[in-house]
Design a protein around this motif. Structure first.
Motif, PDB file in Angstrom:
ATOM      1  N   GLU A   1      -1.299 -47.078  -0.412  1.00 25.62           N
ATOM      2  CA  GLU A   1      -1.470 -46.169  -1.547  1.00 25.62           C
ATOM      3  C   GLU A   1      -2.829 -45.479  -1.482  1.00 25.62           C
ATOM      4  O   GLU A   1      -2.938 -44.273  -1.736  1.00 25.62           O
ATOM      5  N   ARG A   2      -3.860 -46.242  -1.148  1.00 23.78           N
ATOM      6  CA  ARG A   2      -5.186 -45.632  -1.004  1.00 23.78           C
ATOM      7  C   ARG A   2      -5.182 -44.602   0.112  1.00 23.78           C
ATOM      8  O   ARG A   2      -5.754 -43.506  -0.025  1.00 23.78           O
ATOM      9  N   GLU A   3      -4.525 -44.933   1.220  1.00 19.23           N
ATOM     10  CA  GLU A   3      -4.458 -43.998   2.348  1.00 19.23           C
ATOM     11  C   GLU A   3      -3.709 -42.719   1.953  1.00 19.23           C
ATOM     12  O   GLU A   3      -4.156 -41.611   2.270  1.00 19.23           O
TER      13      GLU A   3
ATOM     14  N   THR B   1      -3.288 -41.486  -1.100  1.00 16.74           N
ATOM     15  CA  THR B   1      -4.067 -40.731  -2.091  1.00 16.74           C
ATOM     16  C   THR B   1      -5.231 -40.012  -1.440  1.00 16.74           C
ATOM     17  O   THR B   1      -5.508 -38.841  -1.728  1.00 16.74           O
ATOM     18  N   GLU B   2      -5.956 -40.718  -0.560  1.00 14.97           N
ATOM     19  CA  GLU B   2      -7.080 -40.073   0.133  1.00 14.97           C
ATOM     20  C   GLU B   2      -6.580 -38.934   1.023  1.00 14.97           C
ATOM     21  O   GLU B   2      -7.228 -37.880   1.116  1.00 14.97           O
TER      22      GLU B   2
ATOM     23  N   THR C   1      -6.446 -47.796  -7.609  1.00 12.98           N
ATOM     24  CA  THR C   1      -6.082 -48.526  -6.384  1.00 12.98           C
ATOM     25  C   THR C   1      -7.250 -49.358  -5.874  1.00 12.98           C
ATOM     26  O   THR C   1      -7.087 -50.542  -5.514  1.00 12.98           O
ATOM     27  N   ILE C   2      -8.433 -48.772  -5.836  1.00 13.01           N
ATOM     28  CA  ILE C   2      -9.618 -49.500  -5.350  1.00 13.01           C
ATOM     29  C   ILE C   2      -9.949 -50.660  -6.274  1.00 13.01           C
ATOM     30  O   ILE C   2     -10.292 -51.763  -5.822  1.00 13.01           O
TER      31      ILE C   2
ATOM     32  N   LEU D   1      -6.796 -43.076  -7.202  1.00  9.28           N
ATOM     33  CA  LEU D   1      -7.620 -43.686  -6.162  1.00  9.28           C
ATOM     34  C   LEU D   1      -8.546 -44.741  -6.765  1.00  9.28           C
ATOM     35  O   LEU D   1      -8.721 -45.830  -6.187  1.00  9.28           O
TER      36      LEU D   1
END
Length: 396
Positions: A131-133, A135-136, A104-105, A101
């Motif tokens: 990818e962020r979505e 992972t979160e 990605t950020i 995460l």
């Protein structure tokens, strides 16, 4: 018993009849006492045997339930240990979500630093956001799973405590019943001697069925908690496998989009470089042709000066000789043509200068766009790649 009447004239002496009656009565009473003693002795032995049988049966019943409770306790203890290890796996997986995460950020933030012309919502941005979505979402699911495991461990420990308390009570009851079974009249005084300041509470009125139901309920609860634990373990294993697969798939998709984008940027930059080489070559060629035009203008001006000098000299002919002969016509036409050629050459020089300025603008634009592409390429190929090179999602 009636006493026979005596006359006052009879001699006073022992009443043998009464004595005989009393002796017989005493013998009968002795016989009755012996019978009673034998009956009570037999009854005591029978009751003691019955007591021992009942106590032995009771001990066997307690041992049976105690064994059942022990088995369930062992299963619950094993299940708690498995849940604790599973919880550790989930916590490791949850911790492992932090680095992807963060990467990605960081990649999203770095790509926001691109120049405005390159700051568009491309496939890489879409994959990074996805990818962020993912992972979160995985982290959120793992947190909920951790809470479920914690609650299941609490429930399992609660039933473990109840089983232990039930086993403790069964063990104490078994010890007491064993002591009762071993108790004799000779050992009774020592066993029944009360301890100092010991308060004996009245026993609760519990029927054998109720007594058995208490352990059955605990065993049933243990079975239910074990079943719930097994179901939760299967769910958690599936969640761990699925989240790892989803994250790995999305990381691969982002890497593919990033690689394609790098290839596109490289291709565009390479085309610009090729175009820049052609522009520079064309600029040099345009420079040479402009110089050639200027040389041609000088040559035409020399020829024009010659023609104009001839016309000026011919005006000095005698008046009778100043006729508009073919030579004069040729010279006049030559002057006009040379002026027209020189004007065209000068126009060509001006146009050549415009072409050179346009080529310079193209050159500057290419340099600027190449710098932009180089900056975008550095962000995607170097910065993002450095952050993502260690980003490998393992199965949890």
């Amino acid at each position: 018993m009636s006493v026979p009447d005596r006359s006052p004239h009879q001699v006073v002496g022992p009443n043998l009849v009464d004595m005989e009656v009393m002796r017989n009565h005493s013998e009968l009473f002795r016989a009755e006492c012996m019978r009673l003693i034998m009956e009570t002795c037999t009854a005591c032995k029978r009751m003691q045997n019955d007591d021992n049988k009942q106590l032995d049966q009771r001990v066997r019943d307690i041992q049976f339930l105690e064994k059942e409770l022990e088995l369930k306790l062992e299963e619950i203890i094993v299940e708690i240990d498995v849940l604790i290890r599973l919880q550790s796996r989930v916590e490791i997986a949850l911790e492992a979500c932090k680095e992807p995460l963060r990467v990605t950020i960081v990649c999203l933030e770095e790509r926001m630093k691109r120049l405005p012309s390159e700051r568009r919502h491309d496939d890489v941005d879409r994959e990074l956001l996805k990818e962020r979505e993912v992972t979160e979402g995985a982290a959120s699911i793992l947190r909920r799973v951790t809470e479920q495991i914690t609650e299941q461990i609490r429930l399992s420990r609660s039933i473990k405590y109840q089983l232990e308390q039930d086993m403790k009570a069964k063990s104490e009851a078994q010890c007491i019943d064993n002591s009762c079974a071993l108790m004799t009249t000779g050992s009774m005084d020592n066993l029944l001697r009360p301890k100092n300041n010991q308060i004996v509470l009245p026993s609760l009125a519990v029927t054998p069925k109720q007594w058995e139901n208490i352990s059955d309920i605990n065993i049933a609860k243990a079975e239910q908690q074990k079943a719930d634990s097994l179901s939760l373990r299967a769910l958690v294993d599936s969640v761990l496998e699925q989240t790892a697969a989803d994250m790995q798939k999305q990381v691969q998709a982002t890497a593919t989009a990033l690689q394609l984008n790098v290839q596109e940027i490289r291709s565009a930059k390479s085309q610009m470089e090729d175009q820049l080489v052609k522009i520079l070559c064309e600029f040099a060629s345009q420079q040479r042709i402009r110089e050639d035009l200027q040389v041609a203008i000088v040559e035409n001006q020399r020829v024009l000066s010659l023609a104009q000098a001839r016309l000026t000299l011919r005006r000095q002919r005698p008046a009778k000789e100043q006729c508009h002969d073919p030579a004069q016509s040729q010279l006049l036409a030559e002057v006009q043509q040379l002026n027209a050629h020189i004007n065209k050459l000068r126009e060509a020089v001006t146009q050549s200068e415009d072409e050179q300025r346009a080529l310079v603008r193209c050159q500057l634009e290419l340099h600027e766009n190449m710098a932009i592409k180089a900056s975008s390429l550095y962000i995607d190929e170097v910065i993002c790649a450095q952050h993502r090179e260690t980003l490998i999602i393992h199965s949890f």
